[in-house]
Each structure stands twice: as C-alpha cells, then as structure tokens.
Write a protein that holds these residues in place. Sequence first.
Motif, PDB file in Angstrom:
ATOM      1  N   GLY A  24       2.730  -3.665  12.543  1.00 46.87           N
ATOM      2  CA  GLY A  24       3.543  -3.513  11.340  1.00 46.87           C
ATOM      3  C   GLY A  24       3.800  -2.066  10.976  1.00 46.87           C
ATOM      4  O   GLY A  24       4.244  -1.772   9.867  1.00 46.87           O
ATOM      5  N   GLY A  25       3.535  -1.133  11.917  1.00 45.54           N
ATOM      6  CA  GLY A  25       3.642   0.294  11.637  1.00 45.54           C
ATOM      7  C   GLY A  25       5.034   0.793  11.309  1.00 45.54           C
ATOM      8  O   GLY A  25       5.183   1.893  10.773  1.00 45.54           O
ATOM      9  N   ALA A  26       6.071   0.008  11.606  1.00 44.46           N
ATOM     10  CA  ALA A  26       7.432   0.427  11.262  1.00 44.46           C
ATOM     11  C   ALA A  26       7.779   0.070   9.809  1.00 44.46           C
ATOM     12  O   ALA A  26       8.837   0.449   9.311  1.00 44.46           O
ATOM     13  N   SER A  27       6.872  -0.644   9.138  1.00 39.77           N
ATOM     14  CA  SER A  27       7.078  -0.960   7.709  1.00 39.77           C
ATOM     15  C   SER A  27       7.074   0.343   6.921  1.00 39.77           C
ATOM     16  O   SER A  27       6.497   1.339   7.345  1.00 39.77           O
ATOM     17  N   THR A  65       8.467   6.285 -13.554  1.00 35.88           N
ATOM     18  CA  THR A  65       7.518   5.201 -13.330  1.00 35.88           C
ATOM     19  C   THR A  65       8.138   4.036 -12.560  1.00 35.88           C
ATOM     20  O   THR A  65       7.479   3.041 -12.326  1.00 35.88           O
ATOM     21  N   SER A  66       9.403   4.149 -12.178  1.00 36.65           N
ATOM     22  CA  SER A  66      10.032   3.056 -11.436  1.00 36.65           C
ATOM     23  C   SER A  66       9.444   2.989 -10.024  1.00 36.65           C
ATOM     24  O   SER A  66       8.939   3.958  -9.492  1.00 36.65           O
ATOM     25  N   ASN A  67       9.527   1.828  -9.449  1.00 36.53           N
ATOM     26  CA  ASN A  67       8.967   1.611  -8.125  1.00 36.53           C
ATOM     27  C   ASN A  67       9.963   0.819  -7.289  1.00 36.53           C
ATOM     28  O   ASN A  67      10.420  -0.238  -7.707  1.00 36.53           O
ATOM     29  N   GLU A  68      10.282   1.334  -6.128  1.00 37.23           N
ATOM     30  CA  GLU A  68      11.106   0.598  -5.174  1.00 37.23           C
ATOM     31  C   GLU A  68      10.166  -0.260  -4.322  1.00 37.23           C
ATOM     32  O   GLU A  68       9.105   0.218  -3.894  1.00 37.23           O
ATOM     33  N   PRO A  69      10.534  -1.512  -4.056  1.00 37.60           N
ATOM     34  CA  PRO A  69       9.651  -2.351  -3.242  1.00 37.60           C
ATOM     35  C   PRO A  69       9.605  -1.863  -1.792  1.00 37.60           C
ATOM     36  O   PRO A  69      10.584  -1.323  -1.272  1.00 37.60           O
ATOM     37  N   PRO A  70       8.478  -2.072  -1.121  1.00 34.19           N
ATOM     38  CA  PRO A  70       8.367  -1.681   0.281  1.00 34.19           C
ATOM     39  C   PRO A  70       9.152  -2.634   1.185  1.00 34.19           C
ATOM     40  O   PRO A  70       9.606  -3.692   0.738  1.00 34.19           O
ATOM     41  N   TYR A 102      -1.354  -4.510   4.310  1.00 36.67           N
ATOM     42  CA  TYR A 102      -0.645  -5.440   5.188  1.00 36.67           C
ATOM     43  C   TYR A 102      -1.354  -6.786   5.190  1.00 36.67           C
ATOM     44  O   TYR A 102      -2.567  -6.859   5.366  1.00 36.67           O
ATOM     45  N   ARG A 103      -0.569  -7.870   5.025  1.00 35.46           N
ATOM     46  CA  ARG A 103      -1.107  -9.233   5.109  1.00 35.46           C
ATOM     47  C   ARG A 103      -0.200 -10.039   6.029  1.00 35.46           C
ATOM     48  O   ARG A 103       0.988 -10.226   5.743  1.00 35.46           O
ATOM     49  N   TRP A 104      -0.786 -10.514   7.118  1.00 34.36           N
ATOM     50  CA  TRP A 104      -0.093 -11.317   8.127  1.00 34.36           C
ATOM     51  C   TRP A 104      -0.524 -12.768   7.941  1.00 34.36           C
ATOM     52  O   TRP A 104      -1.617 -13.140   8.348  1.00 34.36           O
ATOM     53  N   THR A 105       0.309 -13.602   7.329  1.00 32.88           N
ATOM     54  CA  THR A 105      -0.020 -15.013   7.114  1.00 32.88           C
ATOM     55  C   THR A 105       0.477 -15.813   8.314  1.00 32.88           C
ATOM     56  O   THR A 105       1.663 -15.741   8.669  1.00 32.88           O
TER      57      THR A 105
END
Length: 178
Positions: A35-38, A10-15, A48-51
């Motif tokens: 942002g496709g290389a994310s 259940t662990s999750n690595e951040p993106p 995706y959120r571009w502020t």
Amino acid sequence: VAVINVGDATSNEPPVAIAGLDREASFGATVSLEGGASSDPDGDFLTYRWTQTGGTDVTGGTGFLTGVSPDFVAPNQITTLVFSLIVNDGVAGSAADDIAIPVVPVANRSIFVSTVGSNANPGTPAAPLRTIDLGTARAVARGEGSVVYIARGAYDEFVELASDIGLRGGYSEGWVRD
C-alpha cells in the motif's frame, strides 16, 4: 486593512488508498500486500487496514491485516483472495481500494477454462476462458510447464495438443477437483 482568507488551517483532505495491481500467487507462496503508493494530501502519517473480503482466510481469523505491506502465506488451494485497503490519517479514512489475488498451483503458468467463461477473459479462476483450445494457446505462450485447468462440462471444439503443456480436468465451479 484587508483580510485575506486562504483557507481553514484546521481543514483536512482525506487520504487516498492505493492497494496495487491484481496479481497471481502460487500455492504456499509468501505474498506481500503493498500500500506504499497510498498518500495523504496534507502529508499526515497514515495507518493501513487491509480487510479480507473474499477467498480462504489468510488473516488468522481476524478478517484483516495491518501495515503498509503485510505478508501472508497463500493457501494450497485454488481461490481468489480479495482485500480492501483503507488508509487513515488520524482524522479521516480514505475510500476503499481493492486488490484481487488469484491463488493457483503455479503463478503465471496456470490457465483456467469453463463452459461459463469467455474468451475475452484473462483465464483466471474468477474469469476463466471459454475454450480449451484458446487455453492451450495461452499456456504455450506462457511457456513450458504451463497447465490448463478445465471445469466440468461439454466442450464442442477441436483442441490442438502441445508438448510440455498439461491439461487437467474434472474441476467444479469452485475449482475443486472431484
């Protein structure tokens, strides 16, 4: 019987957010953020959120854009648009990655010079050159039709003029001509 623990399922690595390289845009041009290389180490679906954190608003007043590659129209004024991208995998958000987009009259043909600049700078509105002569030399290297935009101030230098290169002065520190 041996028990082997290979990790918590259940662990999750951040993106990881990757907003792309800084680049110039021309007045009125349609600009696509990319942002496709994310990525997400767990292979999870990303949002995706571009502020927008700098420059003239291009978000329609919301302050942000969404999607892997949202479009906007560059304003018809010299400004530097800055966006901060955060991607989210549904559990965690990434660290922010920023992109700066200087908006100039003609992309790849505009050089900026200011008395507070440095000749080690790239000659953008946010990082202008210090001397008109180097600005002219860079404009020649960029080709016919290039323009050197010069902020108000005293420049004590010899400037060699070049054919088909424009010099435009009288700009304030915010690159507004008065």
